[in-house]
Design an enzyme around this catalytic site. Structure first.
Site, short mmCIF file in Angstrom:
data_model
loop_
_atom_site.label_atom_id
_atom_site.label_comp_id
_atom_site.label_asym_id
_atom_site.label_seq_id
_atom_site.Cartn_x
_atom_site.Cartn_y
_atom_site.Cartn_z
N ARG A 192 11.55 -1.45 10.74
CA ARG A 192 10.46 -0.99 11.59
C ARG A 192 10.30 -1.89 12.82
O ARG A 192 10.46 -3.10 12.73
CB ARG A 192 9.16 -0.99 10.78
CG ARG A 192 8.59 0.40 10.61
CD ARG A 192 7.48 0.44 9.63
NE ARG A 192 6.31 -0.33 10.04
CZ ARG A 192 5.18 -0.38 9.35
NH1 ARG A 192 5.08 0.30 8.21
NH2 ARG A 192 4.17 -1.09 9.77
N ARG B 57 12.23 -5.56 4.39
CA ARG B 57 11.78 -4.16 4.28
C ARG B 57 12.68 -3.22 5.07
O ARG B 57 13.12 -3.53 6.17
CB ARG B 57 10.35 -4.01 4.81
CG ARG B 57 9.98 -2.53 4.82
CD ARG B 57 8.55 -2.27 4.81
NE ARG B 57 7.87 -2.70 6.01
CZ ARG B 57 6.59 -2.44 6.23
NH1 ARG B 57 5.90 -1.76 5.34
NH2 ARG B 57 6.01 -2.88 7.31
N LYS C 13 0.83 -1.21 0.00
CA LYS C 13 0.00 0.00 0.00
C LYS C 13 0.87 1.26 0.00
O LYS C 13 0.65 2.18 -0.78
CB LYS C 13 -0.91 0.04 1.24
CG LYS C 13 -1.84 -1.15 1.38
CD LYS C 13 -2.71 -1.05 2.63
CE LYS C 13 -1.97 -1.04 3.95
NZ LYS C 13 -1.24 -2.29 4.28
N ARG D 103 -0.14 -9.00 13.07
CA ARG D 103 -0.77 -7.97 12.21
C ARG D 103 -1.59 -8.62 11.10
O ARG D 103 -2.65 -8.11 10.72
CB ARG D 103 0.31 -7.05 11.63
CG ARG D 103 0.87 -6.09 12.69
CD ARG D 103 2.24 -5.54 12.31
NE ARG D 103 2.24 -4.83 11.05
CZ ARG D 103 3.32 -4.67 10.29
NH1 ARG D 103 4.48 -5.17 10.67
NH2 ARG D 103 3.24 -4.00 9.18
N ARG E 115 -9.65 0.99 8.69
CA ARG E 115 -9.20 -0.37 8.99
C ARG E 115 -10.23 -1.16 9.76
O ARG E 115 -10.01 -2.35 10.03
CB ARG E 115 -7.95 -0.26 9.86
CG ARG E 115 -6.72 -0.86 9.24
CD ARG E 115 -5.58 -0.43 10.14
NE ARG E 115 -4.42 -1.18 9.96
CZ ARG E 115 -3.35 -0.73 9.31
NH1 ARG E 115 -3.35 0.43 8.72
NH2 ARG E 115 -2.27 -1.46 9.24
P1 AP5 Z 1 4.87 -1.58 1.76
O1 AP5 Z 1 4.52 -0.74 0.58
O2 AP5 Z 1 5.66 -0.98 2.85
O3 AP5 Z 1 3.55 -2.28 2.33
P2 AP5 Z 1 2.33 -1.70 3.15
O4 AP5 Z 1 1.12 -2.39 2.62
O5 AP5 Z 1 2.34 -0.21 3.16
O6 AP5 Z 1 2.73 -2.31 4.55
P3 AP5 Z 1 2.67 -1.74 6.03
O7 AP5 Z 1 3.37 -2.78 6.88
O8 AP5 Z 1 3.18 -0.36 6.10
O9 AP5 Z 1 1.19 -1.82 6.30
P4 AP5 Z 1 0.53 -1.89 7.64
O10 AP5 Z 1 -0.86 -1.72 7.21
O11 AP5 Z 1 0.79 -3.09 8.47
O12 AP5 Z 1 1.27 -0.76 8.47
P5 AP5 Z 1 0.84 0.70 8.88
O13 AP5 Z 1 2.05 1.52 8.90
O14 AP5 Z 1 -0.35 1.13 8.09
O15 AP5 Z 1 5.59 -2.90 1.21
C1 AP5 Z 1 6.10 -3.88 2.10
C2 AP5 Z 1 7.48 -4.36 1.64
O16 AP5 Z 1 7.36 -5.06 0.41
C3 AP5 Z 1 8.47 -3.22 1.36
O17 AP5 Z 1 9.74 -3.66 1.69
C4 AP5 Z 1 8.34 -2.98 -0.15
O18 AP5 Z 1 9.52 -2.45 -0.71
C5 AP5 Z 1 8.07 -4.40 -0.64
N1 AP5 Z 1 7.20 -4.46 -1.80
C6 AP5 Z 1 6.14 -3.65 -2.10
N2 AP5 Z 1 5.54 -4.06 -3.23
C7 AP5 Z 1 6.24 -5.17 -3.63
C8 AP5 Z 1 6.10 -6.05 -4.75
N3 AP5 Z 1 5.12 -5.90 -5.65
N4 AP5 Z 1 6.98 -7.08 -4.85
C9 AP5 Z 1 7.96 -7.25 -3.93
N5 AP5 Z 1 8.15 -6.45 -2.87
C10 AP5 Z 1 7.29 -5.42 -2.72
O19 AP5 Z 1 0.31 0.44 10.36
C11 AP5 Z 1 1.18 0.08 11.40
C12 AP5 Z 1 0.42 0.04 12.72
O20 AP5 Z 1 -0.17 1.33 12.98
C13 AP5 Z 1 -0.77 -0.93 12.76
O21 AP5 Z 1 -0.36 -2.24 13.10
C14 AP5 Z 1 -1.64 -0.26 13.83
O22 AP5 Z 1 -1.17 -0.55 15.11
C15 AP5 Z 1 -1.45 1.21 13.57
N6 AP5 Z 1 -2.45 1.77 12.65
C16 AP5 Z 1 -2.23 2.33 11.42
N7 AP5 Z 1 -3.38 2.72 10.84
C17 AP5 Z 1 -4.38 2.40 11.73
C18 AP5 Z 1 -5.79 2.53 11.70
N8 AP5 Z 1 -6.44 3.07 10.65
N9 AP5 Z 1 -6.49 2.08 12.78
C19 AP5 Z 1 -5.87 1.55 13.86
N10 AP5 Z 1 -4.52 1.39 13.94
C20 AP5 Z 1 -3.79 1.81 12.89
#
Ligand code: AP5
Ligand code: ZN
Length: 212
Positions: A156, A123, A13, A167, A88
């Site tokens: 991270r 990552r 994402k 997660r 979410r």
């Molecule tokens: P990346 O693009 O970083 O993936 P992502 O989907 O953004 O993953 P996140 O881990 O950031 O998502 P998340 O939803 O768990 O975390 P968030 O920060 O939102 O890609 C991942 C890896 O793969 C990278 O290394 C990239 O280079 C690689 N990659 C990408 N595309 C690829 C491809 N096609 N092929 C190969 N490799 C690829 O949330 C973190 C925490 O915050 C949550 O656990 C929660 O505690 C809190 N939080 C955030 N939002 C909320 C909410 N709305 N409500 C409640 N808690 C929340």
């Protein structure tokens, strides 16, 4: 254009949101990045959020909803935005709707759990701007530094295998049902995110062009 990106942790994402943001000149809004910035500042909000994030659990709805309300009221969101990681939960989706925000499309990036667990080990994230890289699949041209801002690339805190698994469980039990919610509103688009980054971007572009 007002977009929501849905998908499991590590589905890509953040990576796709940054690309769309540059191509369409609209801000990418990641609740995860906003929360990590609060943690880095050492604010009260950050300290509270950290407890949940370190466990791989969701931060309470009211905390995240308040952050999003503040962010969407800023002037750079007037012409559109990409929401990465929000909503979410059904409660968050309902709040967004009650705010009167009319979304053009909800794109779900689909990647099997096994591929995600494999990806997360490599990552690296920029500690300044939150940009996401991968040592093998998407390396920074500047090595250990962020291509965009020169910030240091770090692992991270929630990317250890145990927390990634938690997660993923949280995604399947609390977030995945939003696909049905948005499908019923005729907004859901599916993009396969298992191939290379550029392949996902190409699929995503087709979807976005079809909205014009
Ligand atoms: P990346 O693009 O970083 O993936 P992502 O989907 O953004 O993953 P996140 O881990 O950031 O998502 P998340 O939803 O768990 O975390 P968030 O920060 O939102 O890609 C991942 C890896 O793969 C990278 O290394 C990239 O280079 C690689 N990659 C990408 N595309 C690829 C491809 N096609 N092929 C190969 N490799 C690829 O949330 C973190 C925490 O915050 C949550 O656990 C929660 O505690 C809190 N939080 C955030 N939002 C909320 C909410 N709305 N409500 C409640 N808690 C929340
Ligand atoms: Zn950076």
């Amino acid at each position: 254009m007002k977009l929501i990106l849905l998908g499991a942790p590590g589905a890509g994402k953040g990576t796709q949101a940054e690309i769309i943001s540059e191509n369409y000149h609209i801000p990418s809004i990641s609740t995860g990045n906003i929360l990590r910035a609060a943690i880095a500042e050492g604010s009260e909000l950050g300290l509270e959020a950290k407890k949940f994030m370190d466990q791989g659990a969701l931060v309470p709805d009211e905390v995240v909803v308040n952050l999003i309300k503040q962010r969407l009221s800023q002037s750079d969101c007037a012409n559109g935005f990409i929401l990465d990681g929000f909503p979410r939960t059904p409660a968050q989706a309902e709040t967004l709707e009650k705010m009167g925000v009319s979304i053009d499309a909800v794109v779900s990036i689909e990647v099997p759990d096994e591929a995600i667990i494999e990806r997360m080990g490599g990552r690296r994230c920029c500690e300044s701007c939150g940009a996401s890289y991968h040592v093998k699949y998407n390396p920074s041209e500047r090595g250990e530094l962020c291509e965009k801002c020169g910030g240091k690339l770090v692992i991270r805190a929630d990317d250890n295998p145990e927390t990634v698994k938690k997660r993923l469980d949280v995604f399947h039990s609390q977030t995945e049902e939003l696909k049905e919610y948005y499908h019923s509103k005729g907004l859901l688009k599916i993009v396969i995110g298992q191939e290379e980054v550029a392949d996902t971007t190409a699929e995503m572009s087709k979807v976005l062009e079809s909205l014009k």
